[in-house]
Write a protein that holds these residues in place. Structure first.
Motif, PDB file in Angstrom:
ATOM      1  N   ALA A  74       0.842  -1.199   0.000  1.00 47.66           N
ATOM      2  CA  ALA A  74       0.000   0.000   0.000  1.00 47.66           C
ATOM      3  C   ALA A  74       0.873   1.242   0.000  1.00 47.66           C
ATOM      4  O   ALA A  74       2.049   1.207   0.378  1.00 47.66           O
ATOM      5  N   ILE A  75       0.265   2.361  -0.406  1.00 46.88           N
ATOM      6  CA  ILE A  75       1.006   3.622  -0.493  1.00 46.88           C
ATOM      7  C   ILE A  75       0.052   4.779  -0.237  1.00 46.88           C
ATOM      8  O   ILE A  75      -1.149   4.681  -0.514  1.00 46.88           O
ATOM      9  N   VAL A  76       0.584   5.862   0.311  1.00 46.81           N
ATOM     10  CA  VAL A  76      -0.217   7.048   0.581  1.00 46.81           C
ATOM     11  C   VAL A  76       0.679   8.272   0.406  1.00 46.81           C
ATOM     12  O   VAL A  76       1.891   8.201   0.617  1.00 46.81           O
ATOM     13  N   GLY A  77       0.057   9.369  -0.007  1.00 47.56           N
ATOM     14  CA  GLY A  77       0.807  10.610  -0.164  1.00 47.56           C
ATOM     15  C   GLY A  77       0.120  11.754   0.548  1.00 47.56           C
ATOM     16  O   GLY A  77      -1.106  11.774   0.674  1.00 47.56           O
ATOM     17  N   ALA A  78       0.907  12.703   1.036  1.00 43.46           N
ATOM     18  CA  ALA A  78       0.348  13.888   1.683  1.00 43.46           C
ATOM     19  C   ALA A  78       1.358  15.023   1.614  1.00 43.46           C
ATOM     20  O   ALA A  78       2.507  14.866   2.044  1.00 43.46           O
ATOM     21  N   PHE A  79       0.944  16.140   1.041  1.00 44.96           N
ATOM     22  CA  PHE A  79       1.774  17.340   0.961  1.00 44.96           C
ATOM     23  C   PHE A  79       3.135  17.045   0.337  1.00 44.96           C
ATOM     24  O   PHE A  79       4.165  17.563   0.775  1.00 44.96           O
ATOM     25  N   GLY A  80       3.151  16.185  -0.672  1.00 36.16           N
ATOM     26  CA  GLY A  80       4.387  15.895  -1.383  1.00 36.16           C
ATOM     27  C   GLY A  80       5.209  14.770  -0.788  1.00 36.16           C
ATOM     28  O   GLY A  80       6.191  14.342  -1.399  1.00 36.16           O
ATOM     29  N   LEU A  81       4.858  14.295   0.403  1.00 36.08           N
ATOM     30  CA  LEU A  81       5.568  13.174   1.003  1.00 36.08           C
ATOM     31  C   LEU A  81       4.828  11.882   0.682  1.00 36.08           C
ATOM     32  O   LEU A  81       3.601  11.847   0.677  1.00 36.08           O
ATOM     33  N   VAL A  82       5.574  10.817   0.452  1.00 31.66           N
ATOM     34  CA  VAL A  82       5.002   9.525   0.079  1.00 31.66           C
ATOM     35  C   VAL A  82       5.445   8.483   1.102  1.00 31.66           C
ATOM     36  O   VAL A  82       6.613   8.455   1.510  1.00 31.66           O
ATOM     37  N   ALA A  83       4.506   7.628   1.529  1.00 26.89           N
ATOM     38  CA  ALA A  83       4.828   6.539   2.436  1.00 26.89           C
ATOM     39  C   ALA A  83       4.260   5.252   1.868  1.00 26.89           C
ATOM     40  O   ALA A  83       3.078   5.181   1.531  1.00 26.89           O
ATOM     41  N   GLY A  84       5.102   4.234   1.743  1.00 29.87           N
ATOM     42  CA  GLY A  84       4.666   2.961   1.193  1.00 29.87           C
ATOM     43  C   GLY A  84       5.139   1.809   2.053  1.00 29.87           C
ATOM     44  O   GLY A  84       6.108   1.932   2.815  1.00 29.87           O
ATOM     45  N   ALA A  85       4.450   0.688   1.947  1.00 29.95           N
ATOM     46  CA  ALA A  85       4.815  -0.483   2.741  1.00 29.95           C
ATOM     47  C   ALA A  85       4.359  -1.742   2.037  1.00 29.95           C
ATOM     48  O   ALA A  85       3.404  -1.737   1.259  1.00 29.95           O
ATOM     49  N   THR A  86       5.049  -2.839   2.325  1.00 26.36           N
ATOM     50  CA  THR A  86       4.635  -4.150   1.856  1.00 26.36           C
ATOM     51  C   THR A  86       5.053  -5.184   2.894  1.00 26.36           C
ATOM     52  O   THR A  86       6.086  -5.020   3.565  1.00 26.36           O
ATOM     53  N   GLY A  87       4.257  -6.213   3.071  1.00 26.19           N
ATOM     54  CA  GLY A  87       4.587  -7.269   4.013  1.00 26.19           C
ATOM     55  C   GLY A  87       4.467  -6.842   5.462  1.00 26.19           C
ATOM     56  O   GLY A  87       3.694  -5.955   5.809  1.00 26.19           O
ATOM     57  N   TRP A  88       5.263  -7.464   6.306  1.00 22.81           N
ATOM     58  CA  TRP A  88       5.190  -7.264   7.754  1.00 22.81           C
ATOM     59  C   TRP A  88       6.036  -6.093   8.226  1.00 22.81           C
ATOM     60  O   TRP A  88       7.076  -5.774   7.636  1.00 22.81           O
ATOM     61  N   THR A  89       5.604  -5.476   9.334  1.00 27.58           N
ATOM     62  CA  THR A  89       6.425  -4.518  10.048  1.00 27.58           C
ATOM     63  C   THR A  89       7.346  -5.264  11.014  1.00 27.58           C
ATOM     64  O   THR A  89       7.147  -6.449  11.312  1.00 27.58           O
ATOM     65  N   GLU A  90       8.331  -4.565  11.524  1.00 33.42           N
ATOM     66  CA  GLU A  90       9.187  -5.139  12.565  1.00 33.42           C
ATOM     67  C   GLU A  90       8.370  -5.465  13.801  1.00 33.42           C
ATOM     68  O   GLU A  90       8.571  -6.508  14.446  1.00 33.42           O
ATOM     69  N   LYS A  91       7.431  -4.576  14.131  1.00 34.11           N
ATOM     70  CA  LYS A  91       6.587  -4.790  15.308  1.00 34.11           C
ATOM     71  C   LYS A  91       5.790  -6.085  15.175  1.00 34.11           C
ATOM     72  O   LYS A  91       5.695  -6.870  16.122  1.00 34.11           O
ATOM     73  N   ARG A  92       5.235  -6.314  13.988  1.00 33.46           N
ATOM     74  CA  ARG A  92       4.448  -7.527  13.796  1.00 33.46           C
ATOM     75  C   ARG A  92       5.327  -8.767  13.854  1.00 33.46           C
ATOM     76  O   ARG A  92       4.950  -9.791  14.425  1.00 33.46           O
ATOM     77  N   ALA A  93       6.508  -8.677  13.273  1.00 32.23           N
ATOM     78  CA  ALA A  93       7.416  -9.825  13.289  1.00 32.23           C
ATOM     79  C   ALA A  93       7.833 -10.162  14.720  1.00 32.23           C
ATOM     80  O   ALA A  93       7.904 -11.338  15.099  1.00 32.23           O
ATOM     81  N   ALA A  94       8.104  -9.121  15.512  1.00 34.78           N
ATOM     82  CA  ALA A  94       8.492  -9.353  16.906  1.00 34.78           C
ATOM     83  C   ALA A  94       7.348  -9.982  17.692  1.00 34.78           C
ATOM     84  O   ALA A  94       7.550 -10.891  18.503  1.00 34.78           O
ATOM     85  N   ALA A  95       6.122  -9.506  17.441  1.00 35.20           N
ATOM     86  CA  ALA A  95       4.956 -10.056  18.129  1.00 35.20           C
ATOM     87  C   ALA A  95       4.745 -11.523  17.774  1.00 35.20           C
ATOM     88  O   ALA A  95       4.222 -12.301  18.581  1.00 35.20           O
ATOM     89  N   ALA A  96       5.153 -11.905  16.559  1.00 34.94           N
ATOM     90  CA  ALA A  96       5.010 -13.290  16.119  1.00 34.94           C
ATOM     91  C   ALA A  96       6.176 -14.168  16.578  1.00 34.94           C
ATOM     92  O   ALA A  96       6.218 -15.360  16.262  1.00 34.94           O
ATOM     93  N   GLY A  97       7.118 -13.564  17.289  1.00 33.63           N
ATOM     94  CA  GLY A  97       8.247 -14.330  17.796  1.00 33.63           C
ATOM     95  C   GLY A  97       9.339 -14.585  16.781  1.00 33.63           C
ATOM     96  O   GLY A  97      10.193 -15.447  17.003  1.00 33.63           O
ATOM     97  N   ARG A  98       9.333 -13.830  15.680  1.00 29.20           N
ATOM     98  CA  ARG A  98      10.367 -14.017  14.661  1.00 29.20           C
ATOM     99  C   ARG A  98      11.678 -13.354  15.091  1.00 29.20           C
ATOM    100  O   ARG A  98      11.685 -12.241  15.617  1.00 29.20           O
ATOM    101  N   LYS A  99      12.778 -14.022  14.834  1.00 26.38           N
ATOM    102  CA  LYS A  99      14.084 -13.403  14.991  1.00 26.38           C
ATOM    103  C   LYS A  99      14.377 -12.648  13.703  1.00 26.38           C
ATOM    104  O   LYS A  99      14.403 -13.251  12.622  1.00 26.38           O
ATOM    105  N   VAL A 100      14.577 -11.334  13.807  1.00 26.22           N
ATOM    106  CA  VAL A 100      14.681 -10.528  12.587  1.00 26.22           C
ATOM    107  C   VAL A 100      15.991  -9.770  12.521  1.00 26.22           C
ATOM    108  O   VAL A 100      16.643  -9.515  13.534  1.00 26.22           O
ATOM    109  N   ARG A 101      16.359  -9.444  11.298  1.00 23.48           N
ATOM    110  CA  ARG A 101      17.383  -8.446  11.030  1.00 23.48           C
ATOM    111  C   ARG A 101      16.690  -7.264  10.381  1.00 23.48           C
ATOM    112  O   ARG A 101      15.797  -7.448   9.548  1.00 23.48           O
TER     113      ARG A 101
END
Length: 544
Positions: free
Chosen positions: A330-357
């Motif tokens: 997903a992606i969103v824009g506001a006042f010329g700034l753009v924010a996009g994401a795909t898949g899991w966040t670090e927070k979600r991975a940590a909550a799922a017990g994943r060891k992440v880099r």
């Protein structure tokens, strides 16, 4: 409508009937905030097809203002209510496709009936009319005040309940119309698909453009021209918008006895078939499967919805087709700034017990020597045990969409994080760099995988320094003087080899974005020190 039109292209003889409760079909719902904001000035531009055009081109019987009131799966009938004429009748079916979508969640608080949501054309008309009326009223009061007929003119104010994608888009559009906008978000950050340090960039940008952002609170009551928050604050609110989120509309499926998922969506198999073999379901109302675990997920996005509409038509027509897992890109824009994401966040991975880099970088969208380069911030979340890409986030200007789409494609193709270094991406200085930002993520991932570097995250540094671990800022003295990570001493990277005696056995290094820190880490590691480089450098640490 994706299902209906695809089915016609596959089967000219099929009788296709579409029942639509609202007055419009095939409209550009993602464009609705921009019509409210005046960016899209022509309302008809939102109406992609009409019942008449669909009848003429596809031979589809589209009935608007018509509600499917109930389903009898045994008799294979739908009880139909024409809302315009109050006529009730029954339709039979061989195959039934449910596409009721998801409805905005409106909390049960006093006065909430004044809050407006934004789901369809009728909602858009109501919101646009309300904004126009508020602005006309404000202009009238300003004119009266100019003639000393009033003491203080109205300053039009809007409160948006929810800091998700729609809330952000409406904040921009209502601000551009001249309203003072406040976003109220119950969570501790806006934009849940981002981790907190990435969402902070968007929040700061909104504030820079005059939007007030309040987190950790909710609207407790809606009054005539104000709202009361859960913490007792009262905000002026001539317009109140409910943008808290959506919930799948499953009432029709539930009363028909169809199976629902654990979070309320309609359960479907890989062919979008419900628990009744003659009934299919697509879109925001159905349960999807998460790309990482295959677990149930509710992902209300246009891309998967349209894909599944097309897919179910293939299944009905007898063609081989099966749905795949969803990434939630997903992606969103506001006042010329753009924010996009795909898949899991670090927070979600940590909550799922994943060891992440985790990797943070701050590249330019194209070669820095070419005029017009814009900075961006990238984050890659990696499974530390398998090197699999779990997710990515990006915030910046031009080029954010390109990088998120490349990483989403890499995830779909099963590429590992370190494989990103070998992607052959288009390059000319006005479009990218010889080592694209995505390639650089791959190089860092490879170094982490192979043990050539060890990193530490922005939220881990304070505890390590408190334990006595030495922290070295390897930037220039001038950069150090302008601000550094708490507790850091300054030894510029170019002086490290001559000042090894000042370096402890166990040390954390940091620079501005991570590159000089990596160079320092390689020097010190080969001199026998244990070194951790602050991932993303001072820029990542300083944003929170």
């Amino acid at each position: 409508m994706s299902a209906a039109t695809r089915l016609r292209r596959l089967d000219e003889s099929a009788e296709i009937v579409v029942l639509e409760r609202s007055g419009h079909v095939s409209f550009a719902n993602c464009g609705l905030p921009y019509y409210v904001g005046g960016v899209i000035s022509n309302r008809n531009a939102l109406l992609l097809q009409t019942p008449e055009s669909l009848k003429a081109r596809f031979g589809i019987d589209v009935r608007v203002n018509t509600e499917a009131a109930s389903i009898d799966p045994v008799a294979k009938t739908v009880f139909v209510h024409n809302l315009a004429t109050d006529e009730w009748y029954t339709e039979t079916y061989d195959n039934l496709v449910l596409a009721p979508g998801a409805a905005p969640f409106v909390p049960p608080i006093p006065g909430v009936e004044r809050a407006l949501a934004l789901r369809n054309i009728a909602d858009t008309d109501r919101m646009a009319a309300a904004v126009d009326e508020i602005l006309r009223r404000a202009e009238g009061e300003r004119s009266a005040a100019a003639h000393d007929e009033a003491e203080a003119p109205l300053e039009p104010a809007a409160v948006i309940m929810g800091g998700g994608f729609i809330g952000i888009e409406l904040a921009e559009n209502l601000s551009e119309r001249g309203m003072k906008v406040t976003i109220v978000e119950l969570a501790d950050q806006i934009l849940a698909p981002l981790d907190v340090e990435m969402a902070a960039l968007v929040e700061k940008h909104l504030v820079k453009h005059g939007v007030v952002v309040i987190t950790g609170a909710s609207v407790a009551a809606v009054d005539a021209d104000s709202v009361t928050l859960s913490d007792g604050r009262i905000l002026p609110a001539h317009l109140v918008v409910a943008a808290i989120g959506v919930r799948p509309e499953t009432g029709l499926a539930e009363t028909a006895g169809l199976a629902l998922g654990e979070r309320g969506g309609i359960l479907v198999d890989e062919h979008q078939r419900t628990s009744d073999p003659s009934i299919f379901a697509v879109g925001d109302a159905v349960v999807k499967r998460d790309v990482i675990t295959g677990a149930q997920a509710l992902v209300p996005l246009a891309g998967p919805a349209n894909r599944h509409g097309r897919l179910v038509a293939d299944v009905i027509a007898g063609r081989p087709a099966a749905s795949r897992t969803v990434l939630g890109t997903a992606i969103v824009g506001a006042f010329g700034l753009v924010a996009g994401a795909t898949g899991w966040t670090e927070k979600r991975a940590a909550a799922a017990g994943r060891k992440v880099r985790v990797i943070h970088t701050h590249p330019a969208n194209h070669a820095g020597y070419y005029p017009g380069a814009e900075g961006m911030s990238l984050k890659l979340v990696i499974d530390a045990e398998t090197d699999a890409i779990l997710g990515a986030q990006a915030v910046g200007g031009s080029g954010v969409d390109k990088r998120i789409d490349v990483i989403a494609t890499a995830m779909r193709g099963g590429l590992a994080a370190s494989d990103l270094n070998d992607l052959e991406l288009s390059y000319a200085p006005q479009f990218g760099s010889a080592k694209d930002a995505v390639n650089m993520l791959g190089y860092i991932a490879e170094n982490l995988r192979d043990g050539l570097t060890e990193t530490i995250q922005w939220h881990e540094v304070e505890a390590e320094v408190a334990k006595g671990i030495q922290l070295i800022d390897v930037r220039t003295p001038g950069e150090y003087a302008r601000g550094t990570v708490d507790g850091a001493i300054n030894i510029p990277v170019d002086e490290l080899r001559d000042r090894l005696g000042e370096v402890a056995d166990d040390v954390i290094v940091h620079c501005q974005v991570g590159l000089r820190g990596y160079l320092a880490a390689r020097t010190l590691t080969q001199a026998g020190h244990r070194v951790r480089n602050l991932d993303g450098g001072y820029r990542t640490w300083a944003r929170i």
